[in-house]
Design an enzyme around this catalytic site. Structure first.
Site, PDB file in Angstrom:
ATOM      1  N   HIS A 100       4.880   9.924  -1.911  1.00  0.00           N
ATOM      2  CA  HIS A 100       5.991   9.923  -2.850  1.00  0.00           C
ATOM      3  C   HIS A 100       5.734  10.965  -3.934  1.00  0.00           C
ATOM      4  CE1 HIS A 100       3.209   6.977  -4.853  1.00  0.00           C
ATOM      5  NE2 HIS A 100       3.532   7.714  -5.890  1.00  0.00           N
TER       6      HIS A 100
HETATM    7  P1  TYD Z   1       2.814   2.534  -4.521  1.00  0.00           P
HETATM    8  O1  TYD Z   1       2.949   3.379  -5.743  1.00  0.00           O
HETATM    9  O2  TYD Z   1       3.880   2.627  -3.475  1.00  0.00           O
HETATM   10  O3  TYD Z   1       1.414   2.807  -3.826  1.00  0.00           O
HETATM   11  P2  TYD Z   1       0.861   4.191  -3.290  1.00  0.00           P
HETATM   12  O4  TYD Z   1      -0.121   4.645  -4.307  1.00  0.00           O
HETATM   13  O5  TYD Z   1       0.264   3.954  -1.947  1.00  0.00           O
HETATM   14  O6  TYD Z   1       2.022   5.124  -3.194  1.00  0.00           O
HETATM   15  O7  TYD Z   1       2.646   1.039  -4.990  1.00  0.00           O
HETATM   16  C1  TYD Z   1       2.398  -0.009  -4.076  1.00  0.00           C
HETATM   17  C2  TYD Z   1       3.080  -1.259  -4.565  1.00  0.00           C
HETATM   18  O8  TYD Z   1       2.597  -1.646  -5.838  1.00  0.00           O
HETATM   19  C3  TYD Z   1       4.602  -1.077  -4.714  1.00  0.00           C
HETATM   20  O9  TYD Z   1       5.223  -2.280  -4.268  1.00  0.00           O
HETATM   21  C4  TYD Z   1       4.815  -0.929  -6.167  1.00  0.00           C
HETATM   22  C5  TYD Z   1       3.670  -1.703  -6.797  1.00  0.00           C
HETATM   23  N1  TYD Z   1       3.174  -1.117  -8.055  1.00  0.00           N
HETATM   24  C6  TYD Z   1       3.348  -1.820  -9.238  1.00  0.00           C
HETATM   25  O10 TYD Z   1       3.893  -2.942  -9.260  1.00  0.00           O
HETATM   26  N2  TYD Z   1       2.874  -1.280 -10.393  1.00  0.00           N
HETATM   27  C7  TYD Z   1       2.268  -0.074 -10.418  1.00  0.00           C
HETATM   28  O11 TYD Z   1       1.845   0.396 -11.502  1.00  0.00           O
HETATM   29  C8  TYD Z   1       2.121   0.659  -9.190  1.00  0.00           C
HETATM   30  C9  TYD Z   1       1.458   1.998  -9.159  1.00  0.00           C
HETATM   31  C10 TYD Z   1       2.596   0.094  -8.031  1.00  0.00           C
END
Ligand code: TYD
Length: 138
Positions: A56
């Site tokens: 992302h």
């Molecule tokens: P995501 O940012 O998609 O993870 P990655 O680093 O693999 O891209 O986050 C994973 C899940 O955690 C998603 O459901 C959103 C949640 N999340 C939060 O609730 N708070 C946060 O600060 C972050 C970074 C993610």
């Protein structure tokens, strides 16, 4: 703030180590060690074998990523260039600005990735489709 800048989209910050004969310590201070104020800290750990993360970009968010333990390969993409770097030292921070697509691959067993962010969590700031990212960054 000491930085190693290159002509690429990879900007690493050399984090200042406060070491003494007992060991090492690094303090991250918003606006001093980092070029933004800190509103949120999260960490990625216990990643299942073979799993890649990220995929992302953020519309506005500024982040610093540090691999505290183990190693991982980070791919950054600004919509034109795609570059990668191995994070494998707690003394090196990868700056990730807004509108940069990121992927984390090859996380080693026990890998812990610390992320320091300039804003609170906001799903509306995410761009989770690479096609949308390319259109928005063009
Ligand atoms: P995501 O940012 O998609 O993870 P990655 O680093 O693999 O891209 O986050 C994973 C899940 O955690 C998603 O459901 C959103 C949640 N999340 C939060 O609730 N708070 C946060 O600060 C972050 C970074 C993610």
């Amino acid at each position: 703030m000491e930085s190693i800048k290159s002509m690429s989209i990879i900007t690493m910050l050399d984090l200042p180590v406060r070491g003494d004969d007992r060991g090492s310590l690094i303090a991250l201070e918003g606006g001093i060690t980092l070029p933004f104020e800190i509103k949120r800290v999260y960490y990625i750990f216990d990643t299942s074998d073979g799993v890649s993360r990220g995929f992302h970009a953020h519309k506005k968010l500024q982040q610093l990523m540090v691999c505290l333990s183990g190693r991982c390969r980070v791919v950054l993409d600004d919509g034109v260039r795609r570059e990668e770097v191995w994070l494998e030292s707690p003394t090196q921070g990868l700056q990730i600005g807004n509108m940069i697509w990121r992927e984390m691959h090859d996380l080693s067993p026990g890998c812990v990735i610390l992320v320091v962010a300039g804003e609170y969590y906001n799903e509306d700031d995410y761009i989770r489709s690479y096609q949308d990212f390319l259109e928005l960054s063009a």
